[in-house]
Design a protein around this motif. Structure first.
Motif, PDB file in Angstrom:
ATOM      1  N   PHE A 295       8.931  21.935  -2.918  1.00 49.44           N
ATOM      2  CA  PHE A 295       9.438  20.722  -3.547  1.00 49.44           C
ATOM      3  C   PHE A 295       8.543  19.531  -3.251  1.00 49.44           C
ATOM      4  N   ALA A 296       8.364  18.676  -4.255  1.00 51.69           N
ATOM      5  CA  ALA A 296       7.604  17.438  -4.063  1.00 51.69           C
ATOM      6  C   ALA A 296       8.520  16.391  -3.438  1.00 51.69           C
ATOM      7  N   ALA A 297       7.950  15.452  -2.735  1.00 48.73           N
ATOM      8  CA  ALA A 297       8.739  14.375  -2.132  1.00 48.73           C
ATOM      9  C   ALA A 297       9.370  13.529  -3.231  1.00 48.73           C
ATOM     10  N   SER A 298      10.619  13.146  -3.061  1.00 49.24           N
ATOM     11  CA  SER A 298      11.317  12.381  -4.085  1.00 49.24           C
ATOM     12  C   SER A 298      11.290  10.881  -3.817  1.00 49.24           C
ATOM     13  N   LYS A 299      10.653  10.465  -2.761  1.00 52.03           N
ATOM     14  CA  LYS A 299      10.590   9.046  -2.415  1.00 52.03           C
ATOM     15  C   LYS A 299       9.140   8.597  -2.306  1.00 52.03           C
ATOM     16  N   ARG A 300       8.915   7.291  -2.462  1.00 50.66           N
ATOM     17  CA  ARG A 300       7.592   6.701  -2.275  1.00 50.66           C
ATOM     18  C   ARG A 300       7.651   5.847  -1.014  1.00 50.66           C
ATOM     19  N   PHE A 301       6.730   6.085  -0.104  1.00 54.47           N
ATOM     20  CA  PHE A 301       6.658   5.324   1.138  1.00 54.47           C
ATOM     21  C   PHE A 301       5.565   4.273   1.001  1.00 54.47           C
ATOM     22  N   TYR A 302       5.799   3.086   1.541  1.00 54.81           N
ATOM     23  CA  TYR A 302       4.794   2.038   1.437  1.00 54.81           C
ATOM     24  C   TYR A 302       4.712   1.227   2.722  1.00 54.81           C
ATOM     25  N   VAL A 303       3.554   0.585   2.894  1.00 55.79           N
ATOM     26  CA  VAL A 303       3.314  -0.326   4.016  1.00 55.79           C
ATOM     27  C   VAL A 303       2.998  -1.685   3.425  1.00 55.79           C
TER      28      VAL A 303
ATOM     29  N   VAL B 245       0.857  -1.181   0.000  1.00 58.71           N
ATOM     30  CA  VAL B 245       0.000   0.000   0.000  1.00 58.71           C
ATOM     31  C   VAL B 245       0.894   1.232   0.000  1.00 58.71           C
ATOM     32  N   GLU B 246       0.807   2.029  -1.077  1.00 58.78           N
ATOM     33  CA  GLU B 246       1.615   3.245  -1.157  1.00 58.78           C
ATOM     34  C   GLU B 246       0.996   4.329  -0.284  1.00 58.78           C
ATOM     35  N   MET B 247       1.833   4.992   0.494  1.00 58.43           N
ATOM     36  CA  MET B 247       1.379   6.053   1.394  1.00 58.43           C
ATOM     37  C   MET B 247       1.631   7.403   0.736  1.00 58.43           C
ATOM     38  N   ASP B 248       0.842   8.400   1.066  1.00 59.46           N
ATOM     39  CA  ASP B 248       1.003   9.743   0.531  1.00 59.46           C
ATOM     40  C   ASP B 248       2.313  10.327   1.039  1.00 59.46           C
TER      41      ASP B 248
END
Length: 57
Positions: free
Chosen positions: A30-38, A20-23
């Motif tokens: 600046f936009a976040a450069s990483k994708r966080f997931y659970v 599940v990708e988190m916001d």
């Protein structure tokens, strides 16, 4: 063998978990450069892990 801490179901295959990708909204200029997931158990939905993936396009 790995088991879900909540429902004790076996976590053997990729289909036994959901990614599940988190916001990752950073706000500001600046936009976040990483994708966080659970990583969640597909049976009961309990979180069993997580992490950070590569840069977001």
């Amino acid at each position: 063998m790995v088991h879900c801490p909540e429902c004790e179901s076996d976590l053997v295959d990729e289909s036994d978990v959901e990614f599940v990708e988190m916001d990752a909204a950073a706000g500001g200029l600046f936009a976040a450069s990483k994708r966080f997931y659970v990583v969640a158990c597909a049976e009961c939905g309990a979180a069993v892990g997580g992490g950070v993936a590569g840069a977001k396009a």
